[in-house]
Scaffold this motif. Structure first.
Motif, PDB file in Angstrom:
ATOM      1  N   GLN A 447       0.835  -1.213   0.000  1.00 34.11           N
ATOM      2  CA  GLN A 447       0.000   0.000   0.000  1.00 34.11           C
ATOM      3  C   GLN A 447       0.863   1.253   0.000  1.00 34.11           C
ATOM      4  N   ARG A 448       1.928   1.222   0.816  1.00 41.78           N
ATOM      5  CA  ARG A 448       2.824   2.388   0.870  1.00 41.78           C
ATOM      6  C   ARG A 448       3.467   2.636  -0.487  1.00 41.78           C
ATOM      7  N   GLN A 449       3.876   1.552  -1.111  1.00 39.91           N
ATOM      8  CA  GLN A 449       4.535   1.695  -2.429  1.00 39.91           C
ATOM      9  C   GLN A 449       3.569   2.305  -3.442  1.00 39.91           C
ATOM     10  N   ALA A 450       2.315   1.849  -3.392  1.00 37.98           N
ATOM     11  CA  ALA A 450       1.320   2.400  -4.335  1.00 37.98           C
ATOM     12  C   ALA A 450       1.122   3.889  -4.090  1.00 37.98           C
ATOM     13  N   LEU A 451       1.061   4.282  -2.823  1.00 39.53           N
ATOM     14  CA  LEU A 451       0.859   5.695  -2.490  1.00 39.53           C
ATOM     15  C   LEU A 451       2.048   6.544  -2.937  1.00 39.53           C
ATOM     16  N   VAL A 452       3.231   6.021  -2.732  1.00 42.58           N
ATOM     17  CA  VAL A 452       4.431   6.795  -3.063  1.00 42.58           C
ATOM     18  C   VAL A 452       4.596   6.914  -4.588  1.00 42.58           C
ATOM     19  N   LYS A 453       4.170   5.896  -5.288  1.00 44.81           N
ATOM     20  CA  LYS A 453       4.322   5.903  -6.756  1.00 44.81           C
ATOM     21  C   LYS A 453       3.253   6.794  -7.411  1.00 44.81           C
ATOM     22  N   ASP A 454       2.016   6.586  -7.023  1.00 41.66           N
ATOM     23  CA  ASP A 454       0.897   7.341  -7.604  1.00 41.66           C
ATOM     24  C   ASP A 454       0.184   8.074  -6.474  1.00 41.66           C
ATOM     25  N   THR A 455       0.697   9.216  -6.113  1.00 34.71           N
ATOM     26  CA  THR A 455       0.205   9.896  -4.917  1.00 34.71           C
ATOM     27  C   THR A 455      -1.039  10.711  -5.215  1.00 34.71           C
ATOM     28  N   PRO A 456      -2.141  10.458  -4.480  1.00 34.21           N
ATOM     29  CA  PRO A 456      -3.334  11.284  -4.689  1.00 34.21           C
ATOM     30  C   PRO A 456      -2.971  12.767  -4.565  1.00 34.21           C
ATOM     31  N   LEU A 457      -3.529  13.572  -5.459  1.00 31.83           N
ATOM     32  CA  LEU A 457      -3.114  14.975  -5.563  1.00 31.83           C
ATOM     33  C   LEU A 457      -3.280  15.735  -4.254  1.00 31.83           C
ATOM     34  N   TRP A 458      -4.397  15.511  -3.556  1.00 33.24           N
ATOM     35  CA  TRP A 458      -4.632  16.224  -2.281  1.00 33.24           C
ATOM     36  C   TRP A 458      -3.496  15.911  -1.299  1.00 33.24           C
ATOM     37  N   PHE A 459      -3.161  14.627  -1.180  1.00 35.86           N
ATOM     38  CA  PHE A 459      -2.093  14.214  -0.261  1.00 35.86           C
ATOM     39  C   PHE A 459      -0.766  14.840  -0.701  1.00 35.86           C
ATOM     40  N   TYR A 460      -0.498  14.833  -1.980  1.00 40.62           N
ATOM     41  CA  TYR A 460       0.769  15.349  -2.518  1.00 40.62           C
ATOM     42  C   TYR A 460       0.921  16.841  -2.197  1.00 40.62           C
ATOM     43  N   VAL A 461      -0.166  17.585  -2.454  1.00 38.07           N
ATOM     44  CA  VAL A 461      -0.146  19.029  -2.224  1.00 38.07           C
ATOM     45  C   VAL A 461       0.081  19.327  -0.734  1.00 38.07           C
ATOM     46  N   LEU A 462      -0.551  18.531   0.119  1.00 33.95           N
ATOM     47  CA  LEU A 462      -0.388  18.733   1.561  1.00 33.95           C
ATOM     48  C   LEU A 462       1.015  18.346   2.016  1.00 33.95           C
ATOM     49  N   ARG A 463       1.590  17.296   1.417  1.00 32.39           N
ATOM     50  CA  ARG A 463       2.981  16.930   1.764  1.00 32.39           C
ATOM     51  C   ARG A 463       3.924  18.063   1.331  1.00 32.39           C
ATOM     52  N   GLU A 464       3.694  18.607   0.163  1.00 31.71           N
ATOM     53  CA  GLU A 464       4.529  19.736  -0.282  1.00 31.71           C
ATOM     54  C   GLU A 464       4.505  20.849   0.759  1.00 31.71           C
ATOM     55  N   ALA A 465       3.295  21.182   1.233  1.00 32.05           N
ATOM     56  CA  ALA A 465       3.161  22.271   2.206  1.00 32.05           C
ATOM     57  C   ALA A 465       3.841  21.892   3.530  1.00 32.05           C
ATOM     58  N   GLU A 466       3.636  20.650   3.934  1.00 33.50           N
ATOM     59  CA  GLU A 466       4.213  20.164   5.195  1.00 33.50           C
ATOM     60  C   GLU A 466       5.740  20.302   5.192  1.00 33.50           C
ATOM     61  N   LEU A 467       6.334  20.055   4.031  1.00 33.65           N
ATOM     62  CA  LEU A 467       7.794  20.144   3.911  1.00 33.65           C
ATOM     63  C   LEU A 467       8.243  21.584   3.679  1.00 33.65           C
ATOM     64  N   ASN A 468       7.294  22.501   3.633  1.00 31.38           N
ATOM     65  CA  ASN A 468       7.601  23.915   3.396  1.00 31.38           C
ATOM     66  C   ASN A 468       7.011  24.762   4.529  1.00 31.38           C
ATOM     67  N   ASN A 469       7.116  24.258   5.736  1.00 31.63           N
ATOM     68  CA  ASN A 469       6.620  24.977   6.928  1.00 31.63           C
ATOM     69  C   ASN A 469       5.152  25.370   6.846  1.00 31.63           C
TER      70      ASN A 469
END
Ligand code: HEM
Length: 533
Positions: A447-469
């Motif tokens: 499951q983790r591999q699937a998420l990391v490979k094809d990341t849902p856009l909402w999750f991706y956008v939030l991870r970007e923000a999380e890594l940018n304070n």
């Protein structure tokens, strides 16, 4: 009951993509209903609903399966992440803006009066405050939002003691439900108390402009002039205050100074805008991460006493105003706790830090109450179990994206780069580990591999923000800034089209923040900004 999110999406060129995350159709492969309706398809065709578009490619065969979405949704909805530096009022200003953007104005226009052009415009995103103004005082269906002069917006009053202007205007009728119903163009602005109090502030803002700024304007032009002043100041505030708080400043400046690179590039000012589903179903759902579980609401409901649950109960759409037909005065907002008036050099209008509410950081977590949404608010039967995943907002967002075959974060990064946008893709390790956000250790390795490979856009956008304070950058920042730019360009009154506009209601001709809007609307008075003391 109108809900804050759409249940179906009319996507230009694809038709009506229509299913429900609630109730029956939550299988892994729900049907896609082809559209009969299409803009301009002729008088016989059903008129299209709100006009969405697809900005990037389709994410066919890239969606997470249901067990994985449940796990990810669960991992996201445990809180964590911590608070941001953003005053908590901006969360609900964001919700107010979302409703303005996605308001279907034709819902308050009289059918016979609506021309095809108006129909198209009425069902298109714009930052025109039509959620406040409806179709204007001259439209018979919208006249009820206005005082008899056809210029002032109606205000409501609270009970015990009565305070005029601190509640939404509400209806009359022979049942309590009718009496409590808000008489405003967009009922979604009565979904929770915080967004409702923002709507009240905007009504007040308009009425103050009418009372103080229209000297010399002929009577017949007063409303139009007031609306123009209000709308342009509101857009200025969004451009210079709201957006830079949630989005990397460099991206906002680039889009507003140099234009869009990806979305409806080169659109003529007369073209009617659309709303990218990548914004609506993913990027702008960033607001869900900002919601707190409890607020130091006012002097009465202090020290976390303003729970999210109460904010729903003391509205007429998310609740029943606690059984009353008007808001009780003890629930009037203390705006000093939601916005920092120290920014406008008003130390007398600030509260101690321990009383101030900061939004939660924009990251891959949402607070726990959002995984148990009230069933009625999302169209589920009242007996839906407390832990039913359909009540989890994170699971709903991920499932909605799957239904629309939304592009993944990686697809959008590649797409935006192909349009000349300068951005750095997240690495697999960044997506997997984040920074004090959702912990994915409960997922299976597959499951983790699937998420990391094809990341849902909402999750991706939030991870970007999380890594940018806690501020959007990269893919998320670009989608949000470009959509806002387009929605301002497509508005009748537009600071994008009128480059000569400068604010006149703030401290100088380049400054107009949310605190300035509130100071103007509430006459700078503590007794109005915080009537409960
Ligand atoms: C207490 C606060 C909030 C609650 C309970 C809430 C709940 C929801 C729900 C249930 C949906 C529909 C989910 C689905 O089935 O697809 C939704 C959609 C959405 N929400 Fe929220 N929300 C809140 C605040 C916000 C805020 C602060 C923002 C933005 C700043 C936001 C942005 C959106 C957007 C853009 C959509 C999609 C709208 C559309 O479909 O046109 N929400 N929200």
């Amino acid at each position: 009951m109108p809900t804050h999110g759409s249940e179906s999406y009319y996507v230009i060129g694809e038709g009506l993509l229509s299913e429900s995350v609630g109730g029956r159709e939550l299988g892994d492969d729900p049907p896609i209903v082809a559209a009969a309706a299409r803009a301009g398809a002729g008088p016989a065709a059903a008129p299209p609903p709100f006009r969405f578009s697809r900005l990037g490619p389709k994410g066919a065969n890239k969606q997470l399966g249901e067990p994985n979405r449940k796990k990810v949704g669960g991992a996201m909805a445990v809180g964590g992440g911590g608070q941001s530096q953003i005053p908590a009022g901006f969360t609900y200003l964001g919700q107010f803006i979302d409703h303005d953007l996605t308001f279907d104005k034709t819902s308050v226009m009289l059918g016979a009066n609506v021309t095809p052009v108006q129909l198209l415009q009425g069902r298109s995103p714009s930052l025109d405050l039509d959620s406040l103004y409806g179709a204007g005082p001259a439209d018979p269906a919208s006249a009820k939002f206005y005082e008899a002069d056809g210029i002032h917006l109606k205000v409501g009053k609270t009970t015990g003691p009565t305070k005029v202007g601190f509640d939404l205007p509400r209806g009359a009728g022979n049942t309590n439900a009718k009496k409590r119903k808000a008489i405003i163009p967009d009922p979604r602005n009565d979904e929770n108390l915080a967004v409702a109090q923002h709507h009240c502030a905007m009504i007040r803002f308009h009425n103050r402009v009418v009372d103080t700024q229209l000297g010399g304007v002929p009577a017949a032009q007063k409303f139009a002039k007031a609306r123009e002043i209000v709308t342009k100041h509101y857009q200025w505030m969004i451009r210079t205050d709201y957006l830079p708080r949630i989005c990397a400043q460099g991206v906002v400046n680039d889009v507003f100074n140099n234009g869009r690179k990806a979305f409806e590039v080169g659109a003529a000012t007369t073209d009617v805008p659309t709303m990218p589903i990548e914004f609506s179903v993913a990027a702008f759902r960033l607001g869900h991460a900002m919601v707190r579980a409890r607020y130091n609401w006012n002097a009465v409901f202090d020290d976390g006493g303003g729970t999210l649950e109460f904010l729903f109960i003391f509205s007429a759409l998310g609740g029943d105003l606690g059984g009353d037909t008007r808001l009780a005065s003890i629930w009037i907002a203390d705006f000093r706790r939601l916005y920092n008036f120290g920014e406008a050099n008003k130390p007398g209008l600030t509260v101690p830090p321990a009383k101030f509410n900061r939004a939660m950081r924009i990251d891959t977590t949402i607070v726990d109450p959002l995984q148990h949404l009230p069933p009625a608010a999302i169209g589920l039967p009242a007996n839906a179990g407390f832990n039913d995943p359909r009540r989890n907002l994170a699971f709903r967002n991920l499932t909605r994206a799957k239904m629309l075959k939304l592009a993944t974060g990686q697809q959008m990064a590649t797409f935006l780069k192909s349009k000349g946008v300068n951005l750095t893709k997240l690495t697999s390790a960044q997506i997997r580990n984040g920074k004090n956000g959702a912990d994915l250790s409960g997922l299976t390795q597959a499951q983790r591999q699937a998420l990391v490979k094809d990341t849902p856009l909402w999750f991706y956008v939030l991870r970007e923000a999380e890594l940018n304070n806690g501020k959007l950058k990269g893919v998320g920042a670009r989608i949000v800034a470009e959509t806002f730019h387009r929605a301002m360009q497509g508005s009748e009154h537009s600071i994008v089209n009128d480059a000569s506009f400068k604010p006149t209601l703030g401290p100088n001709n380049s400054t107009f923040r949310m605190v300035d809007l509130l100071l103007f609307a509430f006459e700078g008075k503590k007794a109005l900004l915080a009537p409960n003391g």
